[in-house]
Design a protein around this motif. Sequence first.
Motif, PDB file in Angstrom:
ATOM      1  N   UNK A 144      22.011 -26.725  18.332  1.00 55.65           N
ATOM      2  CA  UNK A 144      21.808 -27.382  19.618  1.00 55.65           C
ATOM      3  C   UNK A 144      23.107 -27.372  20.415  1.00 55.65           C
ATOM      4  N   UNK A 145      24.189 -27.727  19.765  1.00 59.30           N
ATOM      5  CA  UNK A 145      25.479 -27.758  20.459  1.00 59.30           C
ATOM      6  C   UNK A 145      25.855 -26.366  20.967  1.00 59.30           C
ATOM      7  N   UNK A 146      25.663 -25.391  20.097  1.00 57.14           N
ATOM      8  CA  UNK A 146      26.018 -24.025  20.508  1.00 57.14           C
ATOM      9  C   UNK A 146      25.189 -23.565  21.699  1.00 57.14           C
ATOM     10  N   UNK A 147      23.912 -23.921  21.673  1.00 58.70           N
ATOM     11  CA  UNK A 147      23.040 -23.536  22.786  1.00 58.70           C
ATOM     12  C   UNK A 147      23.568 -24.091  24.097  1.00 58.70           C
ATOM     13  N   UNK A 148      23.869 -25.380  24.098  1.00 57.76           N
ATOM     14  CA  UNK A 148      24.352 -26.009  25.329  1.00 57.76           C
ATOM     15  C   UNK A 148      25.695 -25.421  25.743  1.00 57.76           C
ATOM     16  N   UNK A 149      26.572 -25.254  24.779  1.00 56.91           N
ATOM     17  CA  UNK A 149      27.881 -24.690  25.099  1.00 56.91           C
ATOM     18  C   UNK A 149      27.746 -23.305  25.707  1.00 56.91           C
ATOM     19  N   UNK A 150      26.880 -22.524  25.124  1.00 57.17           N
ATOM     20  CA  UNK A 150      26.708 -21.162  25.619  1.00 57.17           C
ATOM     21  C   UNK A 150      26.234 -21.181  27.075  1.00 57.17           C
ATOM     22  N   UNK A 151      25.258 -22.017  27.346  1.00 52.99           N
ATOM     23  CA  UNK A 151      24.736 -22.110  28.709  1.00 52.99           C
ATOM     24  C   UNK A 151      25.835 -22.542  29.672  1.00 52.99           C
ATOM     25  N   UNK A 152      26.520 -23.610  29.290  1.00 54.76           N
ATOM     26  CA  UNK A 152      27.546 -24.147  30.185  1.00 54.76           C
ATOM     27  C   UNK A 152      28.667 -23.125  30.374  1.00 54.76           C
ATOM     28  N   UNK A 153      29.073 -22.509  29.262  1.00 56.05           N
ATOM     29  CA  UNK A 153      30.151 -21.529  29.330  1.00 56.05           C
ATOM     30  C   UNK A 153      29.790 -20.396  30.296  1.00 56.05           C
ATOM     31  N   UNK A 154      28.535 -19.985  30.201  1.00 56.77           N
ATOM     32  CA  UNK A 154      28.081 -18.928  31.101  1.00 56.77           C
ATOM     33  C   UNK A 154      28.154 -19.409  32.555  1.00 56.77           C
ATOM     34  N   UNK A 155      27.742 -20.652  32.763  1.00 59.32           N
ATOM     35  CA  UNK A 155      27.799 -21.210  34.118  1.00 59.32           C
ATOM     36  C   UNK A 155      29.222 -21.253  34.654  1.00 59.32           C
ATOM     37  N   UNK A 156      30.143 -21.579  33.792  1.00 59.86           N
ATOM     38  CA  UNK A 156      31.543 -21.627  34.211  1.00 59.86           C
ATOM     39  C   UNK A 156      32.045 -20.215  34.519  1.00 59.86           C
ATOM     40  N   UNK A 157      31.746 -19.284  33.624  1.00 68.79           N
ATOM     41  CA  UNK A 157      32.281 -17.919  33.783  1.00 68.79           C
ATOM     42  C   UNK A 157      31.700 -17.242  35.014  1.00 68.79           C
ATOM     43  N   UNK A 158      30.510 -17.678  35.389  1.00 64.54           N
ATOM     44  CA  UNK A 158      29.862 -17.092  36.552  1.00 64.54           C
ATOM     45  C   UNK A 158      30.348 -17.770  37.839  1.00 64.54           C
ATOM     46  N   UNK A 159      31.068 -18.867  37.683  1.00 60.34           N
ATOM     47  CA  UNK A 159      31.595 -19.554  38.853  1.00 60.34           C
ATOM     48  C   UNK A 159      30.661 -20.609  39.410  1.00 60.34           C
ATOM     49  N   UNK A 160      29.556 -20.828  38.700  1.00 56.64           N
ATOM     50  CA  UNK A 160      28.611 -21.843  39.168  1.00 56.64           C
ATOM     51  C   UNK A 160      29.148 -23.243  38.853  1.00 56.64           C
ATOM     52  N   UNK A 161      29.838 -23.367  37.704  1.00 57.46           N
ATOM     53  CA  UNK A 161      30.359 -24.670  37.290  1.00 57.46           C
ATOM     54  C   UNK A 161      31.880 -24.634  37.309  1.00 57.46           C
ATOM     55  N   UNK A 162      32.453 -25.768  37.581  1.00 63.05           N
ATOM     56  CA  UNK A 162      33.902 -25.845  37.672  1.00 63.05           C
ATOM     57  C   UNK A 162      34.543 -25.582  36.314  1.00 63.05           C
ATOM     58  N   UNK A 163      35.683 -24.959  36.340  1.00 55.41           N
ATOM     59  CA  UNK A 163      36.275 -24.589  35.053  1.00 55.41           C
ATOM     60  C   UNK A 163      37.076 -25.723  34.427  1.00 55.41           C
ATOM     61  N   UNK A 164      37.123 -26.893  35.040  1.00 52.36           N
ATOM     62  CA  UNK A 164      37.754 -28.031  34.358  1.00 52.36           C
ATOM     63  C   UNK A 164      36.747 -28.806  33.534  1.00 52.36           C
ATOM     64  N   UNK A 165      35.556 -28.241  33.397  1.00 52.82           N
ATOM     65  CA  UNK A 165      34.539 -28.898  32.585  1.00 52.82           C
ATOM     66  C   UNK A 165      34.856 -28.684  31.100  1.00 52.82           C
ATOM     67  N   UNK A 166      34.969 -29.785  30.377  1.00 53.00           N
ATOM     68  CA  UNK A 166      35.230 -29.672  28.924  1.00 53.00           C
ATOM     69  C   UNK A 166      33.903 -29.354  28.232  1.00 53.00           C
TER      70      UNK A 166
END
Lengths: 206, 206, 206, 206
Positions: free
Chosen positions: D130-152
């Motif tokens: 579950x954690x990996x799934x969420x991390x993967x999604x969020x990480x992708x969002x950050x790398x794509x520039x959709x989410x801010x990169x200061x998100x832990x």
Amino acid sequence: MRKGATTRELILEQTAPLFNQRGYAGLAMSDIMAATGLEKGGVYRHFESKEVLALAAFDHAIRRITDRLLGALQGKTSAVERITAILDFWDAYAIDPVVAGGCPVMNTAIESDDTHPALRTEARKVMDRYQRLIRRIVREGVSVGLLRDDLDIDAFASVMLSTLEGALMMSMLYRDPIHMTRATTHLAALLRGYVVAGTTRRRRSV
Amino acid sequence: MRKGATTRELILEQTAPLFNQRGYAGLAMSDIMAATGLEKGGVYRHFESKEVLALAAFDHAIRRITDRLLGALQGKTSAVERITAILDFWDAYAIDPVVAGGCPVMNTAIESDDTHPALRTEARKVMDRYQRLIRRIVREGVSVGLLRDDLDIDAFASVMLSTLEGALMMSMLYRDPIHMTRATTHLAALLRGYVVAGTTRRRRSV
Amino acid sequence: MRKGATTRELILEQTAPLFNQRGYAGLAMSDIMAATGLEKGGVYRHFESKEVLALAAFDHAIRRITDRLLGALQGKTSAVERITAILDFWDAYAIDPVVAGGCPVMNTAIESDDTHPALRTEARKVMDRYQRLIRRIVREGVSVGLLRDDLDIDAFASVMLSTLEGALMMSMLYRDPIHMTRATTHLAALLRGYVVAGTTRRRRSV
Amino acid sequence: MRKGATTRELILEQTAPLFNQRGYAGLAMSDIMAATGLEKGGVYRHFESKEVLALAAFDHAIRRITDRLLGALQGKTSAVERITAILDFWDAYAIDPVVAGGCPVMNTAIESDDTHPALRTEARKVMDRYQRLIRRIVREGVSVGLLRDDLDIDAFASVMLSTLEGALMMSMLYRDPIHMTRATTHLAALLRGYVVAGTTRRRRSV
DNA sequence: ACGCACGGGACACCCCGTTCCT
DNA sequence: AGGAACGGGGTGTCCCGTGCGT
């Protein structure tokens, strides 16, 4: 598989001693499978239930014993010789049973007494045959004049079988054939007591 | 709540005949529960396993039989009287067994022969006591001059027990005490044959 | 036995963590006996059944936790200080629980959900108190002008407790207090977001 | 005769919710027999012990939940859409759980914590996923520039799961999905706070 | 003709929760 | 407060017999 033996006979040959040793309740199908090397399917192809197999195994054991006993009687003509042959047969049985586990009739009689009517009936039938065999021999001895006619034939057969079966139990319990030896010695003496004087050569008294 | 010792006795009293009738393998704990009216917890509190219970039940059965037998010997002083009392005891046993299901020693000897060493050992011990009892009586009879000293004491005890046990089996198999009667009649006559002439009043021959 | 402690309290002190760790179904009277050193008679003298004991042990655990929590709130006057004290309390709990086995409310809520209505009711009552406590603090903070009045007080209490309980579960599952740290850090930041500018000294952002 | 695989599936299908509701210690084999309509022989043919069955049932429950969750993610491409889909999934779960009894991971984590290492390990593995799934999604969002990169990213996944699990517990304790709604609303807002301005259309604030 | 998967059900024994007696 | 007593439910093993596949 033994050459020429059908699977059915193989099963009976292997299980007869097992039933004789452990009884109907004490022998499991898994033991039978282990002993025969067959799977359940194989066993149930030939016997529709454990009970049917137990009955057949009992029959098989009795047939083996009877064959041996009749063989021992072969050529024995006089009543004394024939009874003596029977006693010798039991003596041998106590040392090396034809079917491992003692006398199937007694074993079955004991175990089935309050539990298994079909087996009990079968045991009784065989015991009937044993009694008839002895009575026939003794009756012939009496009619021929070899044995005294005050011999109670029914009682003789009954006592003889009681003593032999009991002695077999004792010999198995103690793993010592002495009890059987004493029984047969005793029965031989008993019989000799009824032999009409002068009709046979004296054996040394025991 | 019931006293433990009472419950223990109740269990033994109820299960001794059941083990005697159906054997160790043939009797289930559920039968024991049904017979005693106890639940599993109640039974296992007093006996840690079916095996321990079976052993205790065997002991209990033997104690009951022994008590009755010793009672029958009470007041009987001469060897002939005492042996006769034993024969009478067996006659009665064939008609109405002290413990239902026949002789526990024979039953146990037969069933446990190849399956249950602990029970077998127990059966053997009891049979030893039976043999010793008979030998002691006969030996005393010989030493007192009542019985002839050419009597083979060991063989007599052995043959007597073999005959009685075998006859009990026959009587149970046929549900007919006649086989026991014949055996005791025979054994009584056998004993009489060893009585020193003039030492006792003649009984009518049987 | 601990000096001054009644047996009843001793039992509760010993069993509260056990119930908390293993649950109602998972804890046996024998475990309780082992933990307390008492025999069954001793335990049943004080608690009429396992269920009554479980309820009392739950109460006892809650009382211990509540005492500690209220102690931590001692002297904290502002809403922010008080909420922070609560978060600190949970942080400490994840590292060294007041009662071994995690949060009794959550444990009981999870286990009792479909099995034990009495325990479930009790857990709900305690959770109610937790919610009321947080709401009261926050409401006071709002009324005093420390916290913005667009703060949804009910939602805050609900989310805060959800997050803390969930984080405790995670920390226990992973045996790693990091999850609790993240939760409290997050909640502290959340709360700070509602603090009216200029009413308090800035803490370093996390 | 039924196919074995079918029966196995039947057992898992019926017992997964039961284990989830009552826990490992709280569910008896007799309950399983009642639920499946099988006798012990039937159950034990497919699962060698209650423990093995419990493990398999846990797996089964997780598979069902994962299937549903992955289905909900189908077609959702952006990180925000995907996280929102997960939150919606939990909202729906609080109203109508895929597997009755709440979240198997949390339930198992709570119960097995101090009692059942094997189950605990399994629960941890799933939580990792579950954690990996969420991390993967969020990480992708950050790398794509959709989410801010200061998100832990790690903290976000941890806090999100803690909050959701805790909220599910609360919703089940109160039998009221409001706690879950508050949690998902809160988490949605949290996520929105990290969306880079201008990358997505504003949703109405909740 | 046989192997083997299947499943109903009995079995032994353990241990649990509670009561009662001491 | 100790501890025996006991009802009863628990698990897992085994057993017997069936029916399918080869």
